[in-house]
Design an enzyme around this catalytic site. Structure first.
Site: not given
Length: 323
Positions: A237, A266, A285
């Site tokens: 993360r 993000e 991601h």
């Protein structure tokens, strides 16, 4: 009458059909306040909630007094207010097993592409810079037989260790909340404190969930302890890392390079300094982003919601104690 559920993610047709066999389904685009207001009655009557990436907090739960279970199409659940769910005795289901191998593939891809400068040199070829035999300014660094440090020896950490040990002959160091005898037996992995791992590893792979304990676990002090030749990988993360400290470490040569699949915010801002550094491989991601795995995750999430609303929380439940 079938229980009502809110679906805030597009599902393949066959999975939507399966969901509709068990529930009365209301599909929405997102969980923003204006969407909730537009479908106020559906949210008020819903006993289940299924989707991913949206924030589920106390304010939303206030609008869903009948909610009994929520199912996320992900392994991570840091976008859920777990305390608020627990207070209302709402079950939280996730998909921790179906993405393990795919995410480990992504982490290994980051290790290889960062060490061998795959993205950087491929772009140079496309730009027409390959006009003669390459020299040292195109060279990367070896991966095989280098020391891999894994921070977080869960399912993904184990799958990564398997690839690194058997595929690349890499000695494995690991740090976790507790020792992992299986990792030590299968991969000859060595448990050590974080400082030792940082000082000895050639690759430091961070595979941790986000929590109060892990927020900004990696900052200036941690990067300063790493080898100047070390490569840092984050596939857990983003907020586990102080991004400004990482940028400074890369710019100042404290570490050699970084491969990143997650970021503090993000999507990553277009003007982020990370995007201008040639020694950074940045991915959007994509850890579990294959057609096969994303389908399996969605299928698992559907089954999880069916199980939860039928009182079965034997697997994939974050908070079974609230049943």
């Amino acid at each position: 009458m079938k229980p009502s559920v809110i679906l805030y993610k597009t599902l393949p047709d066959d999975l939507l059909q399966r969901l509709e066999e068990h529930f009365s389904v209301t599909q929405v685009k997102n969980l923003r306040p204006e969407t909730v207001s537009q479908h106020a009655e559906a949210f008020a009557q819903a006993e289940g909630l299924l989707g991913s990436s949206e924030k589920v907090d106390a304010a939303l739960l206030e609008k869903m007094p009948k909610l009994r279970a929520t199912s996320t199409v992900s392994v991570g659940y840091d976008n859920f207010d777990v305390e608020a769910l627990n207070a209302r005795r709402v079950l939280l289901m996730h998909t921790p097993t179906v993405l393990t191998e795919t995410v480990a593939d992504t982490v290994m891809a980051l290790v290889l592409s960062t060490a061998r400068r795959v993205v950087e040199v491929a772009e140079r070829v496309k730009a027409g810079e390959w006009t003669k035999s390459i020299g040292p300014d195109w060279f990367g660094t070896d991966v095989h037989h280098k020391t891999l440090g894994i921070v977080g020896m869960g399912r993904i950490g184990m799958a990564l260790a398997q690839r690194a040990h058997f595929g690349f002959g890499m000695p494995i160091l690991y740090n976790a909340r507790r020792q992992h005898p299986q990792a030590e037996e299968r991969f000859n992995a060595r448990y050590c404190d974080l400082d030792t791992l940082l000082q000895e590893a050639d690759f430091v792979c961070l595979i941790l969930p986000l929590s109060e304990e892990t927020h900004h676990l990696f900052g200036q002090a941690q990067f300063a302890k790493m080898k100047s030749s070390a490569i840092f990988i984050n596939a857990g993360r983003g907020p586990v890392v102080d991004e400004q400290a990482l940028i400074a470490a890369l710019q100042n040569g404290e570490i050699h390079a970084a491969g990143l699949d997650v970021f503090e915010h993000e999507p990553l801002a277009k003007d982020s300094p990370l995007l201008s550094l040639p020694n950074v491989v940045a991915l959007p991601h994509i850890g579990s982003a294959t057609h096969e795995t994303r389908y399996n995750m969605a299928a698992c999430a559907v089954d999880n919601l069916i199980d939860a609303l039928n009182g079965n929380v034997e697997k994939n439940c974050v908070n079974p104690q609230v049943k």
